[in-house]
Design an enzyme around this catalytic site. Structure first.
Site, PDB file in Angstrom:
ATOM      1  CB  SER A   1      60.698 -15.145 -15.399  1.00 27.47           C
ATOM      2  OG  SER A   1      59.682 -15.749 -16.167  1.00 27.47           O
TER       3      SER A   1
ATOM      4  CE  LYS B   1      56.775 -15.171 -14.442  1.00 23.33           C
ATOM      5  NZ  LYS B   1      56.946 -15.065 -15.876  1.00 23.33           N
TER       6      LYS B   1
END
Length: 192
Positions: free
Chosen positions: A114, A151
């Site tokens: 991701s 993230k």
């Protein structure tokens, strides 16, 4: 550093990497090819003067602050080619470069894809400063509803959320709790 001392240091670094300790002065003499322990003493003092070696309080030989430093020898183009430069660059310690606060630093292995747009691949190791303040747009390790993830920290009208660096993944909003565990300050990977 003198060329010969550089070779001595390399042999000591390799020995230390393999065994976790330094040999005795007579062992160093055999390792680096010096004939006497007095010659080893002189060489060791030169390396101490340059910060490569030090002594513990009980007078054992130990790595100095520059022991793991490496020379940035040159730059290398990623988009073309260039002639190599024979001039040695600056001496850096990877630990000093990447770890400002050892007691607050943890290394975490990345799992998943991701964050590939940020250059973080599965198997990479991120260097995280726990409890460091984080700003929007920085890469963080966060605890989202009791699960860890890495993230970008993002914010919109609805509040803070986590944004992946891969369009295949949706942004993450906490149902109950979003807590920043730490700030990602660097990463590395080993190719073999």
């Amino acid at each position: 550093m003198l060329n010969q001392d550089s070779r001595y240091l390399q042999k000591l670094q390799e020995y230390y990497a393999k065994h976790g300790v330094f040999p005795s002065f007579s062992g160093i003499a055999g390792l680096v090819g010096l004939r006497t322990t007095s010659a080893v003493s002189v060489m060791v003092q030169r390396l101490k003067d340059r910060g490569f070696l030090t002594s513990t309080p009980d007078r054992r030989l130990a790595p100095g602050p520059n022991f793991s430093s490496r020379v940035i020898a040159d730059t290398v183009l990623a988009g073309g080619t260039a002639s190599p430069n024979d001039v040695l660059g600056e001496l850096i310690s990877i630990d000093r470069l990447l770890i400002d606060q050892p007691s607050r630093t943890v290394l975490l292995k990345v799992k998943g894809d991701s964050m590939i747009g940020a250059g973080l691949l599965a198997g990479d190791v991120v260097i995280v400063t726990k409890g460091a303040p984080a700003n929007v747009g920085e890469i963080v390790v966060a605890l989202v509803d009791n699960e860890f993830t890495v993230k970008y920290l993002a914010r919109d009208n609805d509040g803070f959320f986590l944004k992946p660096a891969n369009d295949s993944y949706p942004p993450i909003r906490a149902c109950e709790q979003l807590e920043i565990f730490g700030l990602v300050v660097g990463s590395f990977r080993k190719y073999f």
